[in-house]
Write an enzyme that holds these catalytic residues in place. Structure first.
Site, PDB file in Angstrom:
ATOM      1  N   PRO A   1       3.635  -1.305   0.542  1.00 29.51           N
ATOM      2  CA  PRO A   1       3.131  -2.481   1.270  1.00 29.51           C
ATOM      3  C   PRO A   1       1.933  -3.142   0.588  1.00 29.51           C
ATOM      4  CG  PRO A   1       2.378  -0.454   2.327  1.00 29.51           C
ATOM      5  CD  PRO A   1       3.236  -0.030   1.176  1.00 29.51           C
TER       6      PRO A   1
ATOM      7  N   ASP B   1       0.553  -4.074   4.374  1.00 25.20           N
ATOM      8  CA  ASP B   1      -0.638  -3.252   4.593  1.00 25.20           C
ATOM      9  C   ASP B   1      -1.631  -4.136   5.345  1.00 25.20           C
ATOM     10  OD1 ASP B   1      -2.082  -0.957   4.323  1.00 25.20           O
ATOM     11  OD2 ASP B   1      -1.816  -0.818   2.164  1.00 25.20           O
TER      12      ASP B   1
ATOM     13  N   TRP C   1      -4.888   4.247   2.620  1.00 27.68           N
ATOM     14  CA  TRP C   1      -3.935   4.944   1.735  1.00 27.68           C
ATOM     15  C   TRP C   1      -3.157   6.008   2.523  1.00 27.68           C
ATOM     16  CZ3 TRP C   1      -2.747   3.124  -2.913  1.00 27.68           C
ATOM     17  CH2 TRP C   1      -3.663   2.289  -3.556  1.00 27.68           C
TER      18      TRP C   1
ATOM     19  N   GLN D   1      -0.716   3.054  -9.641  1.00 24.66           N
ATOM     20  CA  GLN D   1      -0.429   3.754  -8.386  1.00 24.66           C
ATOM     21  C   GLN D   1      -0.230   5.265  -8.586  1.00 24.66           C
ATOM     22  OE1 GLN D   1      -0.814   2.478  -5.482  1.00 24.66           O
ATOM     23  NE2 GLN D   1      -1.145   0.418  -6.249  1.00 24.66           N
TER      24      GLN D   1
ATOM     25  N   TRP E   1      -0.648   5.074  -4.406  1.00 21.56           N
ATOM     26  CA  TRP E   1       0.494   5.233  -3.506  1.00 21.56           C
ATOM     27  C   TRP E   1       1.411   6.396  -3.894  1.00 21.56           C
ATOM     28  CZ3 TRP E   1       5.755   2.710  -3.399  1.00 21.56           C
ATOM     29  CH2 TRP E   1       6.344   2.814  -2.135  1.00 21.56           C
TER      30      TRP E   1
ATOM     31  N   LYS F   1      -8.108  -9.028 -18.917  1.00 21.01           N
ATOM     32  CA  LYS F   1      -7.546  -8.919 -17.564  1.00 21.01           C
ATOM     33  C   LYS F   1      -7.338 -10.336 -17.025  1.00 21.01           C
ATOM     34  CE  LYS F   1      -8.508  -6.414 -13.290  1.00 21.01           C
ATOM     35  NZ  LYS F   1      -9.507  -5.731 -12.498  1.00 21.01           N
TER      36      LYS F   1
ATOM     37  N   LYS G   1      -8.790 -15.078 -11.965  1.00 20.10           N
ATOM     38  CA  LYS G   1      -8.749 -16.397 -11.317  1.00 20.10           C
ATOM     39  C   LYS G   1      -9.953 -17.217 -11.749  1.00 20.10           C
ATOM     40  CE  LYS G   1      -6.291 -15.221  -7.075  1.00 20.10           C
ATOM     41  NZ  LYS G   1      -6.467 -14.893  -5.680  1.00 20.10           N
TER      42      LYS G   1
END
Length: 1212
Positions: A50, A89, A528, A564, A568, A601, A604
């Site tokens: 999620p 989430d 988590w 992850q 996750w 990276k 924005k």
């Protein structure tokens, strides 16, 4: 009734076509329909990790979503029922941090003041802030996933399953409360788990100070720290018992210091200013007492302010003496606890509040944020002569992944899951799973599991699933709740929502008479824990869907980013191992990270990457999907995102593939129109042609390969093979069988060739459907009209075909591969001598020592002759006959780097090798030269034809090709005839004509030009190829409609080519043009956007530009609207060159449009002797122009005839 074949347009706008496909899927409810169709098939289960909807999806989400869509679409097309539910989430820091920023909340006091109910209501408002954007972007990417039947971590039924998970762990003795020094976010007022803190390291500059700690034994200990704010909480110092320490005396002051031996010259650059008094092991310092640096806690710990020993202290930084603030450092806590400086039961010595500000008793820095206090603490130390050195250090430091502020380490009372004791079970669970790539599981994940620590699952926050523990004030009674029903039974209150504001006030009566009721602990779960519980909670297990869950657990597949492994993937495996002692999934794809083009990276703020939607709107989702899936990022490596990479997918893959599809449909149209055959695909066509057999065999081999690789989730091996296949299909099969596909070898052979190409394309779109769902659907919609019998409405309802291994012929595949090599080597030779393929050459010689190689090429000789445009191909093993020898040169890039200084000598030695030695090098694969082992891959082997200028030689170190590059006059003439053909075909293409269009070609050229001779000699060849007669321009009649004309420079002459329609078409008697509205709507009762106009006045003069604009205004009702007239892509400035063209009414440069050589509107021509007129019967399209009376008046004016002399019957 003859078959109507849908004409495929020459140009395609991929993004626009994708939008049409999206509408089609929506109209037929394609995704849900596919699920209904597969309902009774075996289950394939998939978990979607999620995301938070508080931010927009980025390339990382699009990449993971594409991988998941490819895998699940493929599983569906393999005959499985694949339920795909989207999850959200909704709790935790990302949401709370947004609200804190918006409302200016600085800490827990502000929330208490506002009220948890109001705070959580605000959180609930923004949880799904961008959910519509997510759904739009994911749908636009072609991903099929269920948003209606989603799961959200805030649903009460989801939260109830989390309570069940927790109670199961609690009952197994895996839950405890403890104090642990943890990474702590002062901006978010909460601790973070180890895997969260490891997500966001940054290089920062921090203060670095050396501080003095005087002892009663006549010397001062020197300790170093980069966190001066921890010094007020200092309770001990630590040295390494096995390292050597020095006692040194400063000559000028007599002060004696102690520090580690290796650090002495680093800390004191002027070592000659000191005397070394003594050397000893750190063990000797154990128990030495020192003067506290601050006196805030001198009464709290009677054993404090002494030297401890531990091997974690190193000699690679600082002074080799580490200051200990046990509640602000993990090692500090461990060492001080072991030495009895602090105890487990005592009150925590932590004078820092939840917002990171000093509290009592640190009165000197009260209320200051710890990081801000650093400079004031340093000043304080300096004023009290405790500061020896102050500087700065650049190091990697963890930052909060949500607030982007530096973390601190701080002791926090937390609720933990015992993970350390599950270590071996976790490794066993992991071992039972399959990962792509495998090394991520073995190395990165395996190492993390081996060192797994107990997991702090509580957060001191508000918007989350509350931890369901009710505890008595004396901590003697604890009740763990595992369901809503249980809570209702114990409290006697109705409960419908489990968020804090709904349950914090509920009390459970004590089981001990006379004791106060139990109250809930204030913490909520780490989000988590919620996402790790999603396999159970999404089904509301075990309260509902018990069988459904148990039937599909563990999941067949999950996929997310490599980051992850500590997120996750980890929480999933910890919880499923703790609950069921097995992994929660069977197969996993870990993708790498997508970086900006410069390797930075994506940011924005920096705007260093193109917006994903812009890319999709420019190139289409299929192109972006294929670019991502065909990149190192699918192997967990990083990808530098480059827009040109997406563009190249269009250029190198989609356009050739689309052109092969279009070529098929053009020739189906031809066989229907010209040969009157109602074509339907025949899957059982009898294939005798070797190229038909080859492409069929190659297709079946590809399907077999895709099945094997997709079974092991290796997407990165599949796409290169698919793209290579497109090259084979378009650049080899279609190219070499154009004549057959156009029917030049007879109807029967044409049908077999069409069936072969159709079959290959039909197989291919089914295999490619999971990767490029839009383009394959577009092609299927056209192809299905030619399938016999019933066909399914969408391509994605079709299964991927099983490979027909009986059609695989490895001998033919090998032979064609060898033919391709020979042709490509020949093309290089033509390029080298700049001889275009249009010009025939006398001879090509293929030399190879293996007869089977030569036999393979011989079996395909006709294709070699045609592709190379040579008159003869010779196949031989005898290279000496042609004076061919080998010579060697180094590969400068490879050998130069490796050999460096020896390179020059080796270069000469390689050049000195004779033919025999070079052949030995090829045979053995390497050679020893001047003591160096040289591999054949590091050498360039060059073939030379000694004493034979007519041949050029080239080889791939296996087969050798010689090309006779001296053409005779006949060959040059033939090449020139091909050049004329090329010019005609290019002109046809420019006019957007298709092969079935019946046209004539007129030409004019100077009578003395050599072109006349070549035209006469090769007329049959030219006319047969262009499928049109070549007629001198003098014979062009005015009744012929000119489609396009062009004058070109050729062989020093001006060659004029005019292409007309073969049939004579009636056109307006005077110059005319069509008018098309683009980007405007017609007004004032006009509904059509097409009209026609006569460009001359009654007096035969051209209308002015102003009048043309006025006519357009009148025709479409565009009064008071600003517009521009365009023709052939440029603005109209002159009305005299517009005859039979289309004028576009648009505000900006219009899009390309299909040419039409007749007026849009119906018309009649009227003549009276020499006078002629044209009357439009409708204008704009569909709108009747003149009533009878007006028509009579118009003709009277134009032809100069009295109204009474006109025959009224003409105007019935």
């Amino acid at each position: 009734m003859s078959l109507k074949v849908e004409r495929v347009p020459e140009n395609i706008d991929f993004p626009k076509e994708e939008e049409k496909v999206l509408k089609f899927w929506k109209d037929i409810d394609a995704f849900q329909t596919s699920l209904k169709q597969s309902r009774n098939k075996p289950r394939y289960s998939f978990y979607d990790g999620p995301p938070f909807a508080t931010g927009l999806p980025h390339y990382g989400h699009i990449l993971a979503g594409t991988i998941k869509d490819v895998v699940t679409r493929y599983a569906h097309q393999q005959g499985f029922h694949v339920e795909r539910r989207f999850g959200w989430d909704c709790h935790g820091l990302p949401v709370e941090f947004e609200i804190d920023k918006t409302l200016g909340i600085k800490g827990p006091e502000d929330v208490e003041k506002m009220g948890i109910d109001k705070y959580n209501a605000k959180c609930r408002e923004i949880v799904m802030k961008y959910s519509n954007d997510w759904e739009m972007i994911i749908t636009r990417m072609g991903r099929w996933i269920d948003f209606k039947n989603d799961y959200k971590t805030l649903y009460p039924w989801f939260m109830e399953s989390i309570w069940w998970v927790f109670k199961e762990l609690y009952n197994k003795g895996l839950v405890y409360q403890g104090v642990k020094v943890m990474p702590y976010s002062t901006a978010c007022s909460t601790p973070l788990s180890n895997f969260e803190s490891g997500q966001n390291y940054k290089d920062v500059v921090d203060p670095a100070v050396v501080v003095s700690f005087p002892t009663n034994e006549g010397f001062t200990l020197l300790a170093w720290t980069t966190t001066p704010w921890t010094l007020p909480s200092n309770l001990a110092l630590c040295v390494n018992p096995k390292l050597t320490y020095l006692k040194i005396q400063e000559k000028s002051t007599g002060t004696i210091y102690v520090l580690q031996e290796a650090r002495f010259p680093v800390i004191f650059k002027n070592v000659e200013d000191f005397l070394i008094l003594e050397k000893f092991l750190g063990e000797k310092l154990k128990g030495v007492k020192y003067t506290p640096i601050f006196d805030y806690f001198v009464d709290c710990c009677p054993k404090a302010y002494q030297v401890l020993t531990d091997t974690y202290v190193t000699d690679d930084s600082g002074t080799g003496i580490v200051h200990q603030a046990p509640y602000f450092g993990e090692d500090d806590f461990r060492v001080c606890l072991a030495a009895g400086i602090i105890t487990k039961d005592q009150d925590i010595i932590c004078p820092v509040d939840s917002s990171g500000k000093f509290t009592e008793p640190v009165k000197d820095f009260l209320g200051q944020h710890v990081k801000d206090a650093d400079k004031n603490i340093i000043a304080n130390l300096k004023a009290r002569n405790r500061l020896i050195q102050a500087g700065q250090v650049k190091h990697s430091y963890p930052f909060c992944w949500r607030s982007e502020t530096p973390l601190i380490y701080k002791a926090v009372p937390s609720w933990f899951i015992r993970v350390e004791q599950m270590n071996q079970d976790l490794l066993k669970s992991s071992e039972a799973t399959y990962w792509v790539p495998e090394y991520v599981k073995e190395k990165r994940f395996g190492n993390w599991l081996k060192d797994a620590r107990d997991w702090a699952i509580s957060r001191n926050r508000y918007w989350g699933t509350p931890i369901p523990l009710w505890i008595s004030s004396d901590k003697q009674e604890v009740v763990c709740i595992g369901s809503i029903a249980e809570l209702q039974a114990l409290t006697g209150k109705e409960v419908s929502d489990l968020h804090r504001e709904n349950i914090d006030h509920l009390e459970i009566p004590s089981s001990r008479p006379g004791h106060p009721p139990l109250k809930r602990v204030p913490e909520v779960f780490d989000c988590w824990f919620e996402s790790g519980s999603m396999p159970y909670a999404q089904f509301h297990y075990p309260f509902e869907n018990k069988k459904e869950f148990e039937d599909i657990f563990p999941a067949n597949f999950i996929g997310e980013g490599i980051d992850q492994t500590r997120g996750w993937f980890y929480t999933l495996i910890v919880l499923s191992t703790a609950l069921f002692n097995k992994p929660p999934f069977k197969n996993l794809i870990a993708n790498g990270l997508i970086l900006a083009a410069d390797g930075q990276k994506m940011s924005k703020r920096k705007k260093n990457y193109p917006d994903p939607l812009e890319i999709v709107n420019k190139y289409g989702a299929d192109a972006l999907r294929l670019y991502l899936v065909n990149s190192p990022v699918v192997k967990a490596e990083n990808l530098r995102f480059k827009e040109e990479g997406v563009r190249d997918v269009i250029k190198d893959v989609f356009l050739p593939w689309y052109n092969a599809f279009r070529f098929l449909m053009q020739n189906v149209e031809r066989i229907v129109q010209e040969d009157k055959i109602n074509y339907k695909f025949n899957a059982k066509a009898n294939r005798e042609n070797v190229m038909d057999k080859w492409i069929t065999s190659f297709t079946q081999s590809l399907i077999n390969f895709v099945k094997k690789e997709m079974a092991t989730y290796r997407l990165y091996t599949v796409v290169p093979r698919l793209t290579k296949f497109i090259d084979h299909l378009t650049n080899w099969y279609v190219r070499m069988n154009r004549k057959r596909l156009k029917g030049e070898n007879g109807v029967e052979d044409c049908q077999v060739a069409l069936d072969t190409l159709f079959g290959v394309l039909f197989d291919m779109i089914r295999v490619m459907a999971p990767f490029t769902p839009f383009l394959t659907e577009l092609m299927y919609k056209v192809l299905r009209q030619l399938l016999p019998g019933e066909s399914l409405e969408s391509l994605h309802f079709n299964m991927i075909p099983e490979p027909r291994l009986d059609l695989v012929d490895t001998n033919i595949e090998r032979a064609v591969q060898r033919m391709q090599i020979v042709i490509e080597l020949g093309r290089v030779l033509r390029d080298r001598k700049t001889i275009p393929i249009k010009y025939p050459l006398p001879e090509m010689i293929v030399i190879h020592r293996d007869q089977t190689y030569l036999n393979d090429v011989k079996s395909l000789e006709t294709y070699v002759l045609e592709e190379m445009n040579v008159k003869k191909v010779q196949l031989t093993s005898d290279k000496e006959k042609y004076g061919i020898t080998l010579r060697a040169e180094p590969d400068h890039k490879v050998l130069g780097v490796r050999l460096k200084g020896n390179f020059k000598a080796i270069t000469q030695a390689l050049k000195d090798l004779n033919n025999e030695q070079c052949e030995k090098l090829v045979a053995n694969g390497s050679i020893e030269l001047l003591g160096q082992h040289i591999d054949v891959s590091e050498v360039r082997l060059i073939f030379q034809a000694k004493g034979n200028d007519q041949f050029e030689a080239h080889s791939d170190n296996d087969v050798l090709v010689l090309l006779n590059v001296t053409p005779d006059q006949d060959m040059l003439d033939e090449g020139f005839a091909r050049e004329i053909i090329n010019r005609v075909q290019k002109l046809r293409k420019k006019a957007h004509l298709v092969p079935t269009d019946e046209v004539d070609v007129y030409y004019s050229v100077g009578k003395t030009s050599d072109i006349v001779r070549i035209l006469n000699v090769h007329r049959d060849f030219i006319e047969t190829t262009v499928k049109a007669p070549l007629i001198p321009i003098e014979k062009l009649s005015s009744s012929k409609t000119v489609i396009i004309e062009e004058t070109q420079e050729l062989k020093g002459s001006q060659l004029k080519l005019v292409i007309t329609w073969r049939k004579e078409v009636e056109l307006p008697t005077k110059p005319w043009a069509n008018i098309l509205l683009q980007g405007y709507n017609p007004r004032l009762g006009v509904s059509a956007n097409k009209a026609s106009i006569i460009l001359k006045n009654v007096d035969d003069s051209y209308i002015t530009l102003d009048n043309l604009y006025k006519e357009v205004q009148i025709l479409f009702g565009l009064y008071g609207i600003k517009f521009t007239l365009w023709c052939d892509g440029v603005e109209v400035h002159d009305t005299r060159n517009l005859n039979s063209k289309t004028i576009v009414v648009s505000s900006s440069k219009p899009k390309d449009l299909e040419k039409q050589s007749t007026p849009f509107c119906k018309f009649v021509n009227i003549a009276n002797g020499t006078k002629k007129a044209t009357l439009f019967l409708e204008n704009p399209l569909g709108k009747a122009t003149l009533a009878k009376k007006q028509a009579i008046q118009f003709v009277s004016d134009c032809l100069g005839i009295k109204i009474t002399d006109l025959d009224n019957k003409l105007f019935q």
